[in-house]
Write a protein that holds these residues in place. Structure first.
Motif, PDB file in Angstrom:
ATOM      1  N   SER A  99      35.652  22.218  46.303  1.00 27.98           N
ATOM      2  CA  SER A  99      36.623  22.621  47.326  1.00 27.98           C
ATOM      3  C   SER A  99      35.889  23.269  48.495  1.00 27.98           C
TER       4      SER A  99
ATOM      5  N   ARG B  19      48.233  25.270  45.271  1.00 27.06           N
ATOM      6  CA  ARG B  19      47.561  23.976  45.356  1.00 27.06           C
ATOM      7  C   ARG B  19      48.528  22.816  45.138  1.00 27.06           C
TER       8      ARG B  19
ATOM      9  N   ASP C  60      45.964  27.351  49.587  1.00 26.46           N
ATOM     10  CA  ASP C  60      45.825  25.898  49.453  1.00 26.46           C
ATOM     11  C   ASP C  60      44.426  25.698  48.892  1.00 26.46           C
ATOM     12  N   ASP C  61      44.078  24.477  48.588  1.00 25.89           N
ATOM     13  CA  ASP C  61      42.755  24.211  48.043  1.00 25.89           C
ATOM     14  C   ASP C  61      41.685  24.569  49.079  1.00 25.89           C
TER      15      ASP C  61
END
Length: 224
Positions: free
Chosen positions: A45, A189, A152-153
């Motif tokens: 990521s 996510r 979020d990622d």
């Protein structure tokens, strides 16, 4: 045996002193990274985060997070015992597993510890929660939380989240946008504040109404 016990006590004292100094440092210095950030980065990521002081983050986001995650934040000492008891009862009855974590506990976990559900990690989380509640102000706890939490990622903190999802600064977030960001925190996510499904959209409406109560009843006054 005495020598082993002596070394064990020295080790425990050293570890305790280290954790106190670590927590004291983060009272004034922004955490450079968190264990979760490093784990996600090693897994492929990205890592996007821009630290912003609390006064440069929309007050609506503070209200939304308190409304969604921990309405008793300003009043407790780090633990919501009623929520913890309810969580234990639900878990023992075989209902869906859920936690009773406060914002203080989540900050302690995110800032200092690895993602895990073991009792060892939960014990360490309790210790760090006590430390930050003793050494930091409530305002600092929320400031750190809003700057390190995952949205979020590879997206961490309010500023990166606001720019990633809404193409604006965290200071410019509207009440609706703040509510949507708060709603997705449990599953950032998989849930999106910009493409909300029916649950996220409906829940955001509930949070907006709760935000009005948070403001009316002064439930966020400790971070103003």
């Amino acid at each position: 045996m005495r020598k082993l016990l002596r070394w064990a006590l020295i080790g425990a004292a050293g570890l305790t002193a280290f954790t106190i100094l670590w927590a004291a440092l983060y009272r004034i210095v922004p955490p450079p990274a968190t264990p979760l950030m490093l784990i996600r980065a090693l897994g492929g990521s990205g890592l996007s985060r821009d630290w912003e002081p609390l006064e440069r983050i929309s007050p609506a986001l503070a209200e939304a997070v308190i409304a969604s995650e921990d309405t008793g934040f300003c009043g407790h000492g780090g633990f919501d015992w009623a929520a913890i008891e309810d969580a234990f009862e639900d878990n023992e009855e075989g209902k869906r597993l859920r936690g009773g974590s406060t914002i203080s506990q989540q900050t302690a976990k995110n800032a200092f510890l690895w993602p895990d559900r073991s009792w060892t990690r939960k014990g360490a989380e309790a210790w760090f929660t006590l430390l930050i509640e003793s050494l930091w102000s409530k305002r600092r706890i929320l400031e750190v939380y809003l700057n390190i939490v995952e949205w979020d990622d590879g997206i961490y903190g309010a500023e990166a989240a606001a720019r990633h999802h809404f193409h604006k600064s965290a200071a410019a977030l509207t009440r609706r946008e703040a509510a949507l960001l708060a709603v997705v925190l449990p599953n950032p996510r998989n849930w999106s504040p910009t493409r909300p499904g029916s649950y996220v959209a409906r829940r955001a409406g509930v949070i907006e109404r709760r935000m009005a109560v948070v403001r009316r009843d002064g439930l966020a006054d400790c971070v103003r």
